[in-house]
Design a protein around this motif. Sequence first.
Motif, PDB file in Angstrom:
ATOM      1  N   ARG A   1      31.078 -65.843  25.804  1.00  0.00           N
ATOM      2  CA  ARG A   1      30.461 -66.925  25.670  1.00  0.00           C
ATOM      3  C   ARG A   1      29.089 -66.558  26.342  1.00  0.00           C
ATOM      4  NH1 ARG A   1      33.222 -71.365  23.393  1.00  0.00           N
ATOM      5  NH2 ARG A   1      35.452 -70.784  23.053  1.00  0.00           N
ATOM      6  N   ILE A   2      27.995 -66.877  25.765  1.00  0.00           N
ATOM      7  CA  ILE A   2      26.678 -66.494  26.569  1.00  0.00           C
ATOM      8  C   ILE A   2      25.967 -68.054  26.619  1.00  0.00           C
ATOM      9  CG2 ILE A   2      26.688 -64.467  25.849  1.00  0.00           C
ATOM     10  CD1 ILE A   2      24.553 -64.863  23.800  1.00  0.00           C
ATOM     11  N   GLY A   3      25.018 -67.803  27.670  1.00  0.00           N
ATOM     12  CA  GLY A   3      24.269 -68.876  27.960  1.00  0.00           C
ATOM     13  C   GLY A   3      22.667 -68.783  27.802  1.00  0.00           C
ATOM     14  N   ASP A   4      21.887 -69.764  27.935  1.00  0.00           N
ATOM     15  CA  ASP A   4      20.265 -69.499  27.643  1.00  0.00           C
ATOM     16  C   ASP A   4      19.770 -68.536  28.676  1.00  0.00           C
ATOM     17  OD1 ASP A   4      18.059 -70.773  26.490  1.00  0.00           O
ATOM     18  OD2 ASP A   4      17.451 -71.250  28.412  1.00  0.00           O
ATOM     19  N   GLY A   5      19.010 -67.537  28.017  1.00  0.00           N
ATOM     20  CA  GLY A   5      18.424 -66.576  28.757  1.00  0.00           C
ATOM     21  C   GLY A   5      19.176 -65.526  28.932  1.00  0.00           C
ATOM     22  N   GLU A   6      20.717 -65.463  28.531  1.00  0.00           N
ATOM     23  CA  GLU A   6      21.203 -64.247  28.777  1.00  0.00           C
ATOM     24  C   GLU A   6      21.114 -63.279  27.740  1.00  0.00           C
ATOM     25  OE1 GLU A   6      24.579 -66.933  31.362  1.00  0.00           O
ATOM     26  OE2 GLU A   6      25.217 -65.849  29.607  1.00  0.00           O
ATOM     27  N   MET A   7      21.617 -61.959  27.868  1.00  0.00           N
ATOM     28  CA  MET A   7      21.126 -61.002  27.228  1.00  0.00           C
ATOM     29  C   MET A   7      22.394 -59.938  26.346  1.00  0.00           C
ATOM     30  SD  MET A   7      17.615 -59.174  28.142  1.00  0.00           S
ATOM     31  CE  MET A   7      18.217 -58.448  29.572  1.00  0.00           C
ATOM     32  N   VAL A   8      22.540 -59.780  25.276  1.00  0.00           N
ATOM     33  CA  VAL A   8      23.397 -58.929  24.643  1.00  0.00           C
ATOM     34  C   VAL A   8      22.839 -57.427  24.795  1.00  0.00           C
ATOM     35  CG1 VAL A   8      25.133 -58.178  22.854  1.00  0.00           C
ATOM     36  CG2 VAL A   8      24.900 -60.656  23.378  1.00  0.00           C
ATOM     37  N   VAL A   9      23.563 -56.388  25.571  1.00  0.00           N
ATOM     38  CA  VAL A   9      22.902 -55.367  25.639  1.00  0.00           C
ATOM     39  C   VAL A   9      23.448 -54.330  24.215  1.00  0.00           C
ATOM     40  CG1 VAL A   9      22.811 -53.017  26.718  1.00  0.00           C
ATOM     41  CG2 VAL A   9      22.495 -55.282  27.878  1.00  0.00           C
ATOM     42  N   LEU A  10      22.421 -53.859  23.312  1.00  0.00           N
ATOM     43  CA  LEU A  10      23.018 -53.044  22.174  1.00  0.00           C
ATOM     44  C   LEU A  10      22.106 -51.824  22.501  1.00  0.00           C
ATOM     45  CD1 LEU A  10      24.752 -53.894  19.848  1.00  0.00           C
ATOM     46  CD2 LEU A  10      22.575 -54.888  18.921  1.00  0.00           C
ATOM     47  N   GLY A  11      22.778 -50.716  23.184  1.00  0.00           N
ATOM     48  CA  GLY A  11      22.183 -49.560  23.252  1.00  0.00           C
ATOM     49  C   GLY A  11      20.688 -49.771  23.761  1.00  0.00           C
TER      50      GLY A  11
ATOM     51  N   LEU B   1      18.390 -51.658  22.647  1.00  0.00           N
ATOM     52  CA  LEU B   1      17.810 -53.117  22.344  1.00  0.00           C
ATOM     53  C   LEU B   1      18.404 -54.094  23.389  1.00  0.00           C
ATOM     54  CD1 LEU B   1      18.325 -52.952  18.419  1.00  0.00           C
ATOM     55  CD2 LEU B   1      16.279 -52.397  19.635  1.00  0.00           C
ATOM     56  N   ARG B   2      17.795 -55.151  23.369  1.00  0.00           N
ATOM     57  CA  ARG B   2      18.269 -56.310  24.123  1.00  0.00           C
ATOM     58  C   ARG B   2      18.148 -57.661  23.191  1.00  0.00           C
ATOM     59  NH1 ARG B   2      19.488 -52.788  26.639  1.00  0.00           N
ATOM     60  NH2 ARG B   2      19.191 -51.843  28.756  1.00  0.00           N
ATOM     61  N   LEU B   3      19.364 -58.193  23.080  1.00  0.00           N
ATOM     62  CA  LEU B   3      19.219 -59.590  22.158  1.00  0.00           C
ATOM     63  C   LEU B   3      19.259 -60.551  23.020  1.00  0.00           C
ATOM     64  CD1 LEU B   3      20.411 -57.575  20.162  1.00  0.00           C
ATOM     65  CD2 LEU B   3      21.570 -59.225  19.239  1.00  0.00           C
ATOM     66  N   GLN B   4      18.144 -61.446  23.337  1.00  0.00           N
ATOM     67  CA  GLN B   4      18.176 -62.348  24.215  1.00  0.00           C
ATOM     68  C   GLN B   4      18.252 -63.794  23.565  1.00  0.00           C
ATOM     69  OE1 GLN B   4      14.550 -63.269  26.441  1.00  0.00           O
ATOM     70  NE2 GLN B   4      15.515 -63.951  28.084  1.00  0.00           N
ATOM     71  N   ALA B   5      19.199 -64.538  24.108  1.00  0.00           N
ATOM     72  CA  ALA B   5      19.687 -65.893  23.679  1.00  0.00           C
ATOM     73  C   ALA B   5      18.834 -66.924  24.292  1.00  0.00           C
ATOM     74  CB  ALA B   5      21.160 -66.098  24.082  1.00  0.00           C
ATOM     75  N   LEU B   6      18.430 -67.699  23.334  1.00  0.00           N
ATOM     76  CA  LEU B   6      17.635 -69.051  23.790  1.00  0.00           C
ATOM     77  C   LEU B   6      18.528 -70.279  23.175  1.00  0.00           C
ATOM     78  CD1 LEU B   6      14.999 -67.084  22.683  1.00  0.00           C
ATOM     79  CD2 LEU B   6      13.983 -69.265  23.092  1.00  0.00           C
ATOM     80  N   HIS B   7      19.231 -70.964  24.022  1.00  0.00           N
ATOM     81  CA  HIS B   7      19.724 -72.050  23.558  1.00  0.00           C
ATOM     82  C   HIS B   7      18.833 -73.115  22.915  1.00  0.00           C
ATOM     83  CE1 HIS B   7      22.685 -75.870  24.711  1.00  0.00           C
ATOM     84  NE2 HIS B   7      23.048 -75.098  23.491  1.00  0.00           N
ATOM     85  N   THR B   8      19.179 -73.289  21.634  1.00  0.00           N
ATOM     86  CA  THR B   8      18.308 -74.437  21.025  1.00  0.00           C
ATOM     87  C   THR B   8      18.962 -75.313  20.094  1.00  0.00           C
ATOM     88  OG1 THR B   8      18.236 -72.606  19.256  1.00  0.00           O
ATOM     89  CG2 THR B   8      16.386 -72.616  20.331  1.00  0.00           C
ATOM     90  N   PRO B   9      19.723 -76.278  20.953  1.00  0.00           N
ATOM     91  CA  PRO B   9      20.474 -77.367  20.448  1.00  0.00           C
ATOM     92  C   PRO B   9      19.846 -78.227  19.276  1.00  0.00           C
ATOM     93  CG  PRO B   9      20.212 -78.032  22.581  1.00  0.00           C
ATOM     94  CD  PRO B   9      19.526 -76.630  22.462  1.00  0.00           C
TER      95      PRO B   9
ATOM     96  N   ASP C   1      25.870 -76.022  19.799  1.00  0.00           N
ATOM     97  CA  ASP C   1      26.016 -74.813  20.060  1.00  0.00           C
ATOM     98  C   ASP C   1      24.819 -73.741  19.459  1.00  0.00           C
ATOM     99  OD1 ASP C   1      26.830 -74.724  17.559  1.00  0.00           O
ATOM    100  OD2 ASP C   1      28.836 -73.891  17.927  1.00  0.00           O
ATOM    101  N   SER C   2      23.804 -74.443  18.965  1.00  0.00           N
ATOM    102  CA  SER C   2      22.828 -73.314  18.477  1.00  0.00           C
ATOM    103  C   SER C   2      22.109 -72.557  19.212  1.00  0.00           C
ATOM    104  CB  SER C   2      21.932 -74.269  17.533  1.00  0.00           C
ATOM    105  OG  SER C   2      22.509 -74.803  16.295  1.00  0.00           O
ATOM    106  N   MET C   3      21.791 -71.250  19.035  1.00  0.00           N
ATOM    107  CA  MET C   3      20.955 -70.387  19.730  1.00  0.00           C
ATOM    108  C   MET C   3      20.312 -69.550  18.803  1.00  0.00           C
ATOM    109  SD  MET C   3      23.614 -67.568  21.459  1.00  0.00           S
ATOM    110  CE  MET C   3      24.592 -66.643  20.252  1.00  0.00           C
ATOM    111  N   CYS C   4      19.117 -69.235  19.242  1.00  0.00           N
ATOM    112  CA  CYS C   4      18.199 -68.182  18.715  1.00  0.00           C
ATOM    113  C   CYS C   4      18.551 -66.844  19.599  1.00  0.00           C
ATOM    114  CB  CYS C   4      16.814 -68.484  18.622  1.00  0.00           C
ATOM    115  SG  CYS C   4      16.711 -70.171  17.674  1.00  0.00           S
TER     116      CYS C   4
END
Length: 346
Positions: A89-99, A101-109, A114-117
């Motif tokens: 489970r991830i929160g606003d501003g946190e990132m998933v590291v993919l090699g 690449l960095r996928l940065q989550a923005l919580h956009t309810p 639970d919507s995020m971009c």
Amino acid sequence: MVFEQIATGGCQSYLIGCDKTCVAALIDPELSQIDHYLALATRDGVRIRYLIDTHTHADHFSATKELARQLDVPVVMHRASPAPFVDMRIGDGEMVVLGKLRLQALHTPGHTADSMCLRVEDRVFTGDTLLIGGTGRTDLPSGNPEALYDSLFNRLLHLDPALQVYPAHDYKGRSHSTIADEIATNPRLQKRDRGEFVEMMRSLNLTMPTHITEALRTNMSGGKTVASLLAEATSAVPFMSLGELRSRVEAAEDDLIVLDVRERDAYEGGHIPGARLLPRGQLELRVNQDLPDPTRRILACCELGYISTLAAATLRSMGFTRAVALDGGMKAWREVGYPLNTGKEP
Ligand SMILES: [Fe+2]
């Protein structure tokens, strides 16, 4: 960057990967496309490491849980997701590291709580928060038009205008746009006053998505869809065609037990000559008494061919290793004019 956009009707899913390290993530995968995603990842030379849903979908069946089981990789969602099978489970501003690449989550309810971009380099995956020429609706469970206003006007639309927008839906075959294009032309974004925007969202009066009950049930719980249950049963049993069965019935093959798993009234109204009645609802309870020899060849039939497939799979799992299902059902049997017996007797 490895990038694939996969459309299923109006739903968009994405395979995004790092070409240096050969790792990838799937965003908003759909249940019917599992083999397609795996084939694309193989073709592109990447290994799927994360399965991400941008929100709890109400209009399609998510593949994240099933793919997580197959691939042994985590399901990622925003921490507000109700789904019990989410591993990370991830929160606003946190990132998933993919090699690299960095996928940065923005919580956009707004569309859902639970919507995020997800922002990655030159693009942003907007889920159902921002669509091309539209926005997600706010009238489904956990939707909130005020929250959507804040997510759009105070968050997403402040991002770099050149960012490419990849939404979770597009019903007109468009692949992407940009933040700048959406600000300029998206009709839903022209009401810039909070009250007017909320009023507009409240007065849309949209029809409910088809399968909403089943989509929410399965996506929120990780339970199976009816189609998955049937597909699993179908893959576990062999079938016999109507024509093949007819010739075996005419030859009065002793070896074959035809088991009609419909209810008694349907059976008595017309059944395959020689067929025995054992309704699906009583199968497990009566099987020992009615089918004492597990080595016999048993063919299950029903009205449409679905319940008989489930019955044949159940029989196989109980040790009837020669159980098969009819490819088709009694409806098709009647329509081609094959012989029928009526009444209580086989
Ligand atoms: Fe959605």
